[in-house]
Design an enzyme around this catalytic site. Structure first.
Site, PDB file in Angstrom:
ATOM      1  NE  ARG A  50       0.191   1.308   3.377  1.00  0.00           N
ATOM      2  CZ  ARG A  50       1.138   2.199   3.623  1.00  0.00           C
ATOM      3  NH1 ARG A  50       2.412   1.831   3.702  1.00  0.00           N
ATOM      4  NH2 ARG A  50       0.866   3.472   3.798  1.00  0.00           N
ATOM      5  N   GLY A  51       0.273   2.399  -0.165  1.00  0.00           N
ATOM      6  CA  GLY A  51       1.068   3.612  -0.350  1.00  0.00           C
ATOM      7  C   GLY A  51       1.189   3.869  -1.847  1.00  0.00           C
ATOM      8  CB  ALA A  52       0.451   6.884  -3.866  1.00  0.00           C
ATOM      9  NE  ARG A  93      -6.090   0.854  -1.880  1.00  0.00           N
ATOM     10  CZ  ARG A  93      -5.471   1.373  -0.801  1.00  0.00           C
ATOM     11  NH1 ARG A  93      -4.205   1.102  -0.564  1.00  0.00           N
ATOM     12  NH2 ARG A  93      -6.133   2.154   0.031  1.00  0.00           N
ATOM     13  CD  GLN A 196      -3.017   2.596   6.861  1.00  0.00           C
ATOM     14  OE1 GLN A 196      -3.627   2.953   7.868  1.00  0.00           O
ATOM     15  NE2 GLN A 196      -3.629   2.439   5.702  1.00  0.00           N
ATOM     16  CG  ASP A 237      -2.964   7.876  -1.663  1.00  0.00           C
ATOM     17  OD1 ASP A 237      -2.798   8.294  -0.501  1.00  0.00           O
ATOM     18  OD2 ASP A 237      -2.737   6.712  -2.015  1.00  0.00           O
ATOM     19  CG  ASN A 247      -2.267  11.531   2.580  1.00  0.00           C
ATOM     20  OD1 ASN A 247      -1.777  10.609   1.923  1.00  0.00           O
ATOM     21  ND2 ASN A 247      -1.917  11.757   3.832  1.00  0.00           N
ATOM     22  CE  LYS A 248      -5.113   5.661   4.446  1.00  0.00           C
ATOM     23  NZ  LYS A 248      -6.107   4.782   3.741  1.00  0.00           N
TER      24      LYS A 248
HETATM   25  O1  MRU Z   1      -4.497   3.140   2.200  1.00  0.00           O
HETATM   26  P1  MRU Z   1      -3.018   3.332   2.089  1.00  0.00           P
HETATM   27  O2  MRU Z   1      -2.252   2.766   3.224  1.00  0.00           O
HETATM   28  O3  MRU Z   1      -2.494   2.893   0.727  1.00  0.00           O
HETATM   29  O4  MRU Z   1      -2.844   4.916   2.151  1.00  0.00           O
HETATM   30  C1  MRU Z   1      -1.559   5.450   2.003  1.00  0.00           C
HETATM   31  C2  MRU Z   1      -1.518   6.913   2.195  1.00  0.00           C
HETATM   32  O5  MRU Z   1      -2.515   7.565   2.388  1.00  0.00           O
HETATM   33  C3  MRU Z   1      -0.180   7.572   2.066  1.00  0.00           C
HETATM   34  O6  MRU Z   1      -0.123   8.732   2.843  1.00  0.00           O
HETATM   35  C4  MRU Z   1       0.050   7.968   0.599  1.00  0.00           C
HETATM   36  O7  MRU Z   1      -0.143   6.881  -0.249  1.00  0.00           O
HETATM   37  C5  MRU Z   1       1.396   8.523   0.389  1.00  0.00           C
HETATM   38  S1  MRU Z   1       2.626   7.259   0.416  1.00  0.00           S
HETATM   39  C6  MRU Z   1       4.134   7.924   0.113  1.00  0.00           C
END
Ligand code: MRU
Length: 345
Positions: A50-52, A93, A196, A237, A247-248
């Protein structure tokens, strides 16, 4: 003091991908072998990775494996038959634009392949991976320079090595600023419902010798009111063309609270996260996940039996609440459509 980058989430080994199963961290360190498109899509959708940026890199390696299969079945027609795999990957996603960005970049080299496309595509996927780490290092330098020593920082979710090719975006800045003794303390939101912050950010920073204090999301206002925080530092993201930041879920709360208390708000993201085709944050597709993620903790139901839940997993922070967007191409202060153009010109 060790404060570099000892955690890795994505590896290419011989002919396939290995992913650190982030659902099990920090208690178990388990590497999964990913060998085909179906497994790549499941790994992205089910939060193994996970994470963009990490999602984009994973998809790029997924395309290498898919191309190998399609070329073996149909050397003349693999570029057509792989399209269904690309669609599956695109849909894994919806919010992180790095996924579509990486798929488009990989597709862009299909035409150049003569014969077996795997070596060429592997070179491209590795380049995406390496460039991401280099971008993070550059953003670490640029972001750290913005921080006046003497206060702590607050981060949200995990925008670290685990969310990227390595080093991290927000956590890259925190790593660098910590090395330079620009920050006194790192606070991390636990980040409901996937935790996370508690499971991943605290783990990877502590692995690198950076002490990290967890707070529940509801503590953000009290923490900022206490005067301990100089900057909120987060990843993204997708950043819209006007500088709105996706973002999250919970990120926009932090930006609103930060503005109230005079705390600065920094977003750290590579150009691959910035989407010139999305005029504003309101246009960004927001992923909604299964309500049971909120109603239960692991296998254990925690909510009242009849309770339901609303589970959008990202939110939009309006550009006017952002003090700085840090990219590998430079820092954009008080972003707006005009200033964002520098990323694409
Ligand atoms: O749902 P996730 O864990 O994929 O969400 C990730 C985030 O929101 C991060 O802040 C974002 O992807 C930036 S990662 C460098």
């Amino acid at each position: 003091m060790k404060s570099n980058d000892s955690v890795t989430a994505i590896k290419w080994q011989d002919d396939h991908l290995k992913l650190l199963d982030q659902r099990l961290l920090p208690h178990e360190v388990v590497w999964l072998d990913i060998t085909n498109t179906e497994e790549t899509v499941s790994a992205i959708r089910d939060m193994v990775v996970r994470g963009a940026p990490a999602i984009g890199i994973t998809a790029a390696y997924g395309i290498v494996m898919a191309a190998g299969v399609h070329y073996a079945h149909s050397p003349e027609n693999w570029q057509a038959s792989i399209q269904a795999d690309l669609e599956l990957l695109r849909g894994a996603r919806p919010t992180a634009v790095n996924l579509v960005w990486a798929i488009n970049r990989m597709s862009g080299v299909f035409e150049l392949a003569e014969g077996d496309p795997v070596p060429l595509l592997l070179t491209e996927a590795s380049a995406i991976h390496e460039e991401d780490i280099a971008a993070n290092r550059r953003m670490g330098e640029l972001g750290a320079e913005l921080i006046t020593p003497g206060k702590g920082v607050l981060t949200h979710c995990n925008a670290g090595s685990l969310a990227t090719g390595g080093y991290g975006t927000a956590l890259g800045v925190i790593r660098r600023a910590w090395n330079q003794e620009r920050i006194d303390a790192v606070y991390a939101d636990e980040t409901r419902p996937w935790l996370q912050g508690a499971r991943l950010t605290a783990w990877e920073l502590i692995e690198d010798g950076i002490p990290t204090s967890l707070v529940v999301e509801g503590a953000a206002s009290a923490l900022m009111a206490s005067g301990r925080i100089g900057w909120v530092i987060v990843g993204s993201d997708r950043i819209a063309a006007n500088g709105d930041v996706c973002n999250k879920i919970g990120t926009s709360n932090l930006a609103i609270i930060a503005r109230h208390y005079g705390v600065k708000f920094m977003v750290v993201a590579p150009v691959s996260t910035c989407d010139p085709n999305m005029p504003s944050g309101q246009d960004i597709p927001i992923e909604s996940r299964d309500p049971t993620e909120i109603l239960s903790l692991g296998e254990q139901r925690i909510a009242a039996a009849e309770a339901s839940a609303w589970n959008p997993v990202f939110d939009i922070t309006p550009a006017e609440l952002v003090d700085a967007i840090v990219t590998e191409k430079g820092v954009i202060r008080q972003p707006n459509t005009e200033k964002m153009r520098v990323l694409w010109d």
